[in-house]
Design a protein around this motif. Sequence first.
Motif, PDB file in Angstrom:
ATOM      1  N   GLN A   1       0.817  -1.212   0.000  1.00 57.26           N
ATOM      2  CA  GLN A   1       0.000   0.000   0.000  1.00 57.26           C
ATOM      3  C   GLN A   1       0.849   1.260   0.000  1.00 57.26           C
ATOM      4  N   GLN A   2       2.073   1.172   0.497  1.00 58.54           N
ATOM      5  CA  GLN A   2       2.937   2.358   0.566  1.00 58.54           C
ATOM      6  C   GLN A   2       3.243   2.936  -0.803  1.00 58.54           C
ATOM      7  N   PRO A   3       3.586   2.116  -1.818  1.00 58.47           N
ATOM      8  CA  PRO A   3       3.814   2.713  -3.157  1.00 58.47           C
ATOM      9  C   PRO A   3       2.608   3.427  -3.694  1.00 58.47           C
ATOM     10  N   GLN A   4       1.386   2.907  -3.345  1.00 57.96           N
ATOM     11  CA  GLN A   4       0.192   3.593  -3.820  1.00 57.96           C
ATOM     12  C   GLN A   4       0.082   4.965  -3.201  1.00 57.96           C
ATOM     13  N   ARG A   5       0.367   5.054  -1.912  1.00 62.12           N
ATOM     14  CA  ARG A   5       0.327   6.366  -1.269  1.00 62.12           C
ATOM     15  C   ARG A   5       1.397   7.295  -1.853  1.00 62.12           C
ATOM     16  N   GLN A   6       2.585   6.740  -2.109  1.00 58.85           N
ATOM     17  CA  GLN A   6       3.657   7.560  -2.660  1.00 58.85           C
ATOM     18  C   GLN A   6       3.390   7.937  -4.110  1.00 58.85           C
ATOM     19  N   ALA A   7       2.539   7.166  -4.789  1.00 58.17           N
ATOM     20  CA  ALA A   7       2.277   7.447  -6.204  1.00 58.17           C
ATOM     21  C   ALA A   7       1.348   8.633  -6.402  1.00 58.17           C
ATOM     22  N   LYS A   8       0.606   9.038  -5.377  1.00 58.05           N
ATOM     23  CA  LYS A   8      -0.325  10.150  -5.532  1.00 58.05           C
ATOM     24  C   LYS A   8       0.377  11.444  -5.912  1.00 58.05           C
ATOM     25  N   PRO A   9       1.441  11.900  -5.215  1.00 56.90           N
ATOM     26  CA  PRO A   9       2.137  13.124  -5.668  1.00 56.90           C
ATOM     27  C   PRO A   9       2.682  12.999  -7.079  1.00 56.90           C
ATOM     28  N   GLU A  10       3.149  11.787  -7.435  1.00 54.22           N
ATOM     29  CA  GLU A  10       3.662  11.599  -8.784  1.00 54.22           C
ATOM     30  C   GLU A  10       2.543  11.734  -9.809  1.00 54.22           C
ATOM     31  N   GLN A  11       1.375  11.196  -9.466  1.00 55.28           N
ATOM     32  CA  GLN A  11       0.238  11.337 -10.377  1.00 55.28           C
ATOM     33  C   GLN A  11      -0.165  12.794 -10.531  1.00 55.28           C
ATOM     34  N   GLN A  12      -0.162  13.532  -9.411  1.00 59.39           N
ATOM     35  CA  GLN A  12      -0.496  14.961  -9.490  1.00 59.39           C
ATOM     36  C   GLN A  12       0.505  15.694 -10.361  1.00 59.39           C
ATOM     37  N   HIS A  13       1.787  15.376 -10.190  1.00 58.61           N
ATOM     38  CA  HIS A  13       2.813  16.022 -11.010  1.00 58.61           C
ATOM     39  C   HIS A  13       2.617  15.685 -12.482  1.00 58.61           C
ATOM     40  N   ALA A  14       2.277  14.406 -12.745  1.00 53.74           N
ATOM     41  CA  ALA A  14       2.047  14.011 -14.137  1.00 53.74           C
ATOM     42  C   ALA A  14       0.849  14.738 -14.723  1.00 53.74           C
ATOM     43  N   GLN A  15      -0.211  14.926 -13.914  1.00 51.61           N
ATOM     44  CA  GLN A  15      -1.382  15.646 -14.398  1.00 51.61           C
ATOM     45  C   GLN A  15      -1.050  17.108 -14.667  1.00 51.61           C
ATOM     46  N   GLN A  16      -0.282  17.725 -13.768  1.00 52.39           N
ATOM     47  CA  GLN A  16       0.124  19.116 -13.990  1.00 52.39           C
ATOM     48  C   GLN A  16       0.953  19.245 -15.254  1.00 52.39           C
ATOM     49  N   GLN A  17       1.896  18.310 -15.437  1.00 54.58           N
ATOM     50  CA  GLN A  17       2.722  18.355 -16.642  1.00 54.58           C
ATOM     51  C   GLN A  17       1.886  18.187 -17.890  1.00 54.58           C
ATOM     52  N   GLN A  18       0.870  17.296 -17.808  1.00 57.37           N
ATOM     53  CA  GLN A  18      -0.014  17.086 -18.953  1.00 57.37           C
ATOM     54  C   GLN A  18      -0.803  18.335 -19.283  1.00 57.37           C
ATOM     55  N   ARG A  19      -1.318  19.035 -18.221  1.00 58.71           N
ATOM     56  CA  ARG A  19      -2.046  20.292 -18.456  1.00 58.71           C
ATOM     57  C   ARG A  19      -1.143  21.347 -19.068  1.00 58.71           C
ATOM     58  N   GLN A  20       0.112  21.427 -18.582  1.00 57.53           N
ATOM     59  CA  GLN A  20       1.045  22.398 -19.151  1.00 57.53           C
ATOM     60  C   GLN A  20       1.315  22.100 -20.617  1.00 57.53           C
ATOM     61  N   ASP A  21       1.480  20.799 -20.933  1.00 56.86           N
ATOM     62  CA  ASP A  21       1.722  20.433 -22.322  1.00 56.86           C
ATOM     63  C   ASP A  21       0.518  20.793 -23.193  1.00 56.86           C
ATOM     64  N   GLN A  22      -0.694  20.569 -22.675  1.00 55.27           N
ATOM     65  CA  GLN A  22      -1.893  20.923 -23.432  1.00 55.27           C
ATOM     66  C   GLN A  22      -1.975  22.423 -23.664  1.00 55.27           C
ATOM     67  N   ASN A  23      -1.633  23.222 -22.616  1.00 53.48           N
ATOM     68  CA  ASN A  23      -1.661  24.681 -22.771  1.00 53.48           C
ATOM     69  C   ASN A  23      -0.647  25.134 -23.808  1.00 53.48           C
ATOM     70  N   LYS A  24       0.541  24.508 -23.791  1.00 48.27           N
ATOM     71  CA  LYS A  24       1.545  24.873 -24.781  1.00 48.27           C
ATOM     72  C   LYS A  24       1.076  24.527 -26.187  1.00 48.27           C
ATOM     73  N   GLN A  25       0.454  23.349 -26.321  1.00 47.84           N
ATOM     74  CA  GLN A  25      -0.051  22.964 -27.638  1.00 47.84           C
ATOM     75  C   GLN A  25      -1.113  23.927 -28.130  1.00 47.84           C
ATOM     76  N   GLN A  26      -1.985  24.389 -27.202  1.00 47.82           N
ATOM     77  CA  GLN A  26      -2.998  25.357 -27.593  1.00 47.82           C
ATOM     78  C   GLN A  26      -2.362  26.673 -28.025  1.00 47.82           C
ATOM     79  N   GLU A  27      -1.318  27.114 -27.279  1.00 51.44           N
ATOM     80  CA  GLU A  27      -0.635  28.350 -27.654  1.00 51.44           C
ATOM     81  C   GLU A  27       0.015  28.209 -29.023  1.00 51.44           C
ATOM     82  N   TYR A  28       0.693  27.063 -29.245  1.00 47.15           N
ATOM     83  CA  TYR A  28       1.319  26.849 -30.543  1.00 47.15           C
ATOM     84  C   TYR A  28       0.277  26.818 -31.662  1.00 47.15           C
TER      85      TYR A  28
END
Length: 235
Positions: free
Chosen positions: A59-86
Motif C-alpha cells: 500500500q505504501q507505493p500507492q500512497r507515494q504514487a499520488k504526488p507523482e500522479q499529481q505532477h504528471a497531471q500538472q505536466q499534462q495540463r502544461q503540455d496541453q496549454n503549450k499545444q494550444q498556444e502553438y
Amino acid sequence: MQVVGITSTAILSLLFGIVAPVYAQQQSEKQDHPEKPQVGQHEQGKPEQQHAPQQEHAQQPQRQAKPEQQHAQQQQRQDQNKQQEYAQQPQRKDQNRQQQVAQQRGHEQPQRTQEQQRVEQTAWQQHRAGNWQSDHRTWQQRGGYNGYRIPDDRFRGYFGSAHGFRIEGLPFLVVGGYPRFQYGGYWFSLVDPWPGSWANNWYDTDDVYVAYVENGYYLFNRRYPTTGIAISISM
C-alpha cells in the motif's frame, strides 16, 4: 479350591507388577516429550502474520504514487496549454497579416484613366485663386462650420499635422463645381480656392493634412504651412 485361589492371586500380582511400571514409564515419557501440535493449526496462523506486513508494504507505493500522479497531471495540463498556444500562434499571425493586408489595400491608389486625370486637373485648375487675399474666407467669415464633425479619438488617430497624405490617386469627385476627395472614410470638399502661389500640381506632389482650427476644418500643405484652405467634411 485353595490351590486355585492362591494361583489366581499369584498371577494377578505378577501382572500388576508388570503393568504398573509400564504405565508409569509411559506417563513419564509423555511429560518429557509433550505432544506436538498438528501441522495445520500452527502453520495456518503464520501466513496471516507474514502477509500482513507485505500488504502494508504494497500500500505504501500507492500512497507515494499520488504526488507523482499529481505532477504528471500538472505536466499534462502544461503540455496541453503549450499545444494550444502553438496552435493559436499561426491564427494570430494570419489575423495580423490580414489586418496588414487590409490596411495596405486601404492605402492603395486606384488606377485612373487619362480621362479621369484630365477631369481632375481641370477641376483643380478652375479653383485656383487669382488673388488669395480677396478670394478666400475663413470659417468665421462664413458664419461658422456646419458640416460633419470627426470624433475626437478618430481625428487624433488619423488626422492632424502628424498624419500627412497625398491627394493623388484618392477617390475624386466634382460636386457643384468644387473638387472633392475621399480619405480615411470621409469626403473632403474644398470651399475655398487654393493660393496661386502654390505649384500647379501640388495636389499630386505635395503632402497635405487636415487640421481643426478656430472651430473649423482646413487643408494645409506642408510646403506652405501658414496657409489653410477651408474644407467641409461629409460621410
